[in-house]
Design a protein around this motif. Structure first.
Motif, PDB file in Angstrom:
ATOM      1  N   GLU A 159      11.997  29.779  50.085  1.00  0.00           N
ATOM      2  CA  GLU A 159      12.389  30.715  49.028  1.00  0.00           C
ATOM      3  C   GLU A 159      13.389  31.769  49.529  1.00  0.00           C
ATOM      4  O   GLU A 159      13.813  32.634  48.768  1.00  0.00           O
ATOM      5  CB  GLU A 159      11.147  31.423  48.471  1.00  0.00           C
ATOM      6  CG  GLU A 159      10.186  30.507  47.715  1.00  0.00           C
ATOM      7  CD  GLU A 159      10.673  30.162  46.316  1.00  0.00           C
ATOM      8  OE1 GLU A 159      11.739  30.678  45.903  1.00  0.00           O
ATOM      9  OE2 GLU A 159       9.998  29.379  45.630  1.00  0.00           O
ATOM     10  N   ALA A 164       8.574  35.692  45.387  1.00  0.00           N
ATOM     11  CA  ALA A 164       9.942  35.522  45.868  1.00  0.00           C
ATOM     12  C   ALA A 164      10.928  35.747  44.727  1.00  0.00           C
ATOM     13  O   ALA A 164      11.928  36.458  44.879  1.00  0.00           O
ATOM     14  CB  ALA A 164      10.114  34.135  46.473  1.00  0.00           C
ATOM     15  N   SER A 165      10.632  35.176  43.573  1.00  0.00           N
ATOM     16  CA  SER A 165      11.503  35.354  42.403  1.00  0.00           C
ATOM     17  C   SER A 165      11.507  36.797  41.919  1.00  0.00           C
ATOM     18  O   SER A 165      12.492  37.266  41.333  1.00  0.00           O
ATOM     19  CB  SER A 165      11.043  34.445  41.265  1.00  0.00           C
ATOM     20  OG  SER A 165      11.148  33.082  41.630  1.00  0.00           O
ATOM     21  N   LEU A 213       6.868  27.212  52.564  1.00  0.00           N
ATOM     22  CA  LEU A 213       7.156  27.589  51.177  1.00  0.00           C
ATOM     23  C   LEU A 213       7.866  28.938  51.119  1.00  0.00           C
ATOM     24  O   LEU A 213       8.827  29.125  50.361  1.00  0.00           O
ATOM     25  CB  LEU A 213       5.856  27.653  50.366  1.00  0.00           C
ATOM     26  CG  LEU A 213       5.202  26.329  49.975  1.00  0.00           C
ATOM     27  CD1 LEU A 213       3.831  26.588  49.342  1.00  0.00           C
ATOM     28  CD2 LEU A 213       6.085  25.567  49.004  1.00  0.00           C
ATOM     29  N   CYS A 266      12.736  34.016  51.914  1.00  0.00           N
ATOM     30  CA  CYS A 266      12.040  35.230  52.371  1.00  0.00           C
ATOM     31  C   CYS A 266      11.628  35.096  53.829  1.00  0.00           C
ATOM     32  O   CYS A 266      11.496  33.991  54.356  1.00  0.00           O
ATOM     33  CB  CYS A 266      10.793  35.475  51.528  1.00  0.00           C
ATOM     34  SG  CYS A 266      11.101  35.742  49.780  1.00  0.00           S
ATOM     35  N   GLY A 300       6.079  31.582  45.214  1.00  0.00           N
ATOM     36  CA  GLY A 300       7.321  31.479  44.450  1.00  0.00           C
ATOM     37  C   GLY A 300       7.483  32.608  43.457  1.00  0.00           C
ATOM     38  O   GLY A 300       8.606  33.117  43.248  1.00  0.00           O
ATOM     39  N   ASP A 301       6.385  33.014  42.834  1.00  0.00           N
ATOM     40  CA  ASP A 301       6.440  34.103  41.854  1.00  0.00           C
ATOM     41  C   ASP A 301       6.925  35.400  42.494  1.00  0.00           C
ATOM     42  O   ASP A 301       7.753  36.124  41.921  1.00  0.00           O
ATOM     43  CB  ASP A 301       5.066  34.329  41.226  1.00  0.00           C
ATOM     44  CG  ASP A 301       4.643  33.187  40.317  1.00  0.00           C
ATOM     45  OD1 ASP A 301       5.486  32.322  40.005  1.00  0.00           O
ATOM     46  OD2 ASP A 301       3.461  33.152  39.933  1.00  0.00           O
ATOM     47  N   ASP A 338      -0.685  29.735  47.869  1.00  0.00           N
ATOM     48  CA  ASP A 338       0.576  29.023  47.610  1.00  0.00           C
ATOM     49  C   ASP A 338       1.109  29.245  46.199  1.00  0.00           C
ATOM     50  O   ASP A 338       2.319  29.358  45.996  1.00  0.00           O
ATOM     51  CB  ASP A 338       0.394  27.523  47.850  1.00  0.00           C
ATOM     52  CG  ASP A 338       0.260  27.177  49.328  1.00  0.00           C
ATOM     53  OD1 ASP A 338       0.242  28.115  50.163  1.00  0.00           O
ATOM     54  OD2 ASP A 338       0.158  25.978  49.649  1.00  0.00           O
ATOM     55  N   ARG A 339       0.228  29.306  45.230  1.00  0.00           N
ATOM     56  CA  ARG A 339       0.635  29.427  43.828  1.00  0.00           C
ATOM     57  C   ARG A 339       1.495  30.661  43.569  1.00  0.00           C
ATOM     58  O   ARG A 339       2.378  30.648  42.698  1.00  0.00           O
ATOM     59  CB  ARG A 339      -0.617  29.443  42.945  1.00  0.00           C
ATOM     60  CG  ARG A 339      -0.410  29.834  41.496  1.00  0.00           C
ATOM     61  CD  ARG A 339       0.493  28.843  40.732  1.00  0.00           C
ATOM     62  NE  ARG A 339       0.771  29.318  39.385  1.00  0.00           N
ATOM     63  CZ  ARG A 339       1.717  30.211  39.091  1.00  0.00           C
ATOM     64  NH1 ARG A 339       2.470  30.731  40.048  1.00  0.00           N
ATOM     65  NH2 ARG A 339       1.913  30.577  37.836  1.00  0.00           N
TER      66      ARG A 339
END
Length: 234
Positions: free
Chosen positions: A115, A88-89, A111, A117, A85-86, A81-82
């Motif tokens: 984002e 996706a960005s 999640l 995706c 987001g990284d 999970d961590r």
């Protein structure tokens, strides 16, 4: 439900990292469809590869050079999970992960979708497809590993064909718009057999990059055309 258009997805794990952008530009120009981006953490799998900064740099290069292809990020990391987001960005278009790497698979899929995706699950040779039963509504991609994850250049595990057939049956019965991908040991010699088992997205690393002559500007054209010719037979 009819099988989707075939996608060839070169794995950059086998590319030349000293000229990664150029390799990606050339392989897409040669007719490949997707950039497969393997992320390994030396924890979930016994190898360490690349992270979000490389993904972001590659995405920026592709935009600058007008290279139009989705980046398919395969997360072989735990916990997963961590990093969602990284990546996706950083420009990922598709993010897939292993169910064993998530404490809450449904939440991890949510999640990814939040984002913007596409989301997918990845199944190792010894992992049951039963994880799919309650999350098919959040799945855009099912990735079947035909090797044990961690290293490129491994031999194809034939039992993966049976798992592909089972996954294809689940997709067809669901009526959902889900791609079926395979990763590991895919090459010109076996791609037709893999397609006949129901696959529509073919990851190949050494099978593409390992066949190229680095001095040839059209170095990927031949192998990708050979793959297309074989797929036409399936």
């Amino acid at each position: 439900m009819a099988k989707k258009e075939n996608w060839i997805a070169p794995s950059i794990l086998s590319a030349d990292f000293a000229q990664l952008g150029t390799d990606v530009k050339d392989v897409i120009a040669a007719g490949a469809d997707v950039v497969h981006f393997d992320v390994m953490d030396n924890h979930y799998v016994p190898n360490l590869t690349i992270g979000p900064l490389v993904c972001e740099s590659l995405k920026n290069f592709m935009v600058k050079e007008d290279v139009k292809a989705p980046i398919d990020v395969h997360l072989m990391v735990k916990p997963v999970d961590r990093l969602i987001g990284d990546f996706a960005s950083a420009g990922a278009d598709i993010i897939t992960f292993h169910p064993e790497a998530s404490e809450h698979i449904d939440r991890s899929l949510q999640l990814i979708k939040a984002e913007g995706c596409q989301a997918g699950l990845v199944f190792n040779p010894g992992t049951s497809l039963s994880y799919l039963e309650h999350v098919m509504d959040k799945i855009d991609m099912i990735l079947i590993m035909s090797v044990n994850p961690g290293f490129g250049g491994q031999a194809f595990i034939p039992q993966a064909l049976e798992k592909l057939k089972a996954a294809r049956k689940m997709i067809d019965e669901s009526g959902r718009d889900i791609r079926l991908e395979i990763d590991g040991g895919v090459k010109v010699e076996n791609i037709a057999e893999v397609a006949a088992a129901g696959c529509d997205t073919f990851v190949s690393g050494s099978g593409i990059f390992g066949k190229a002559n680095a001095s040839d500007a059209n170095r990927y054209d031949t192998v990708i055309q050979q793959m297309r010719d074989e797929l036409a037979k399936a």
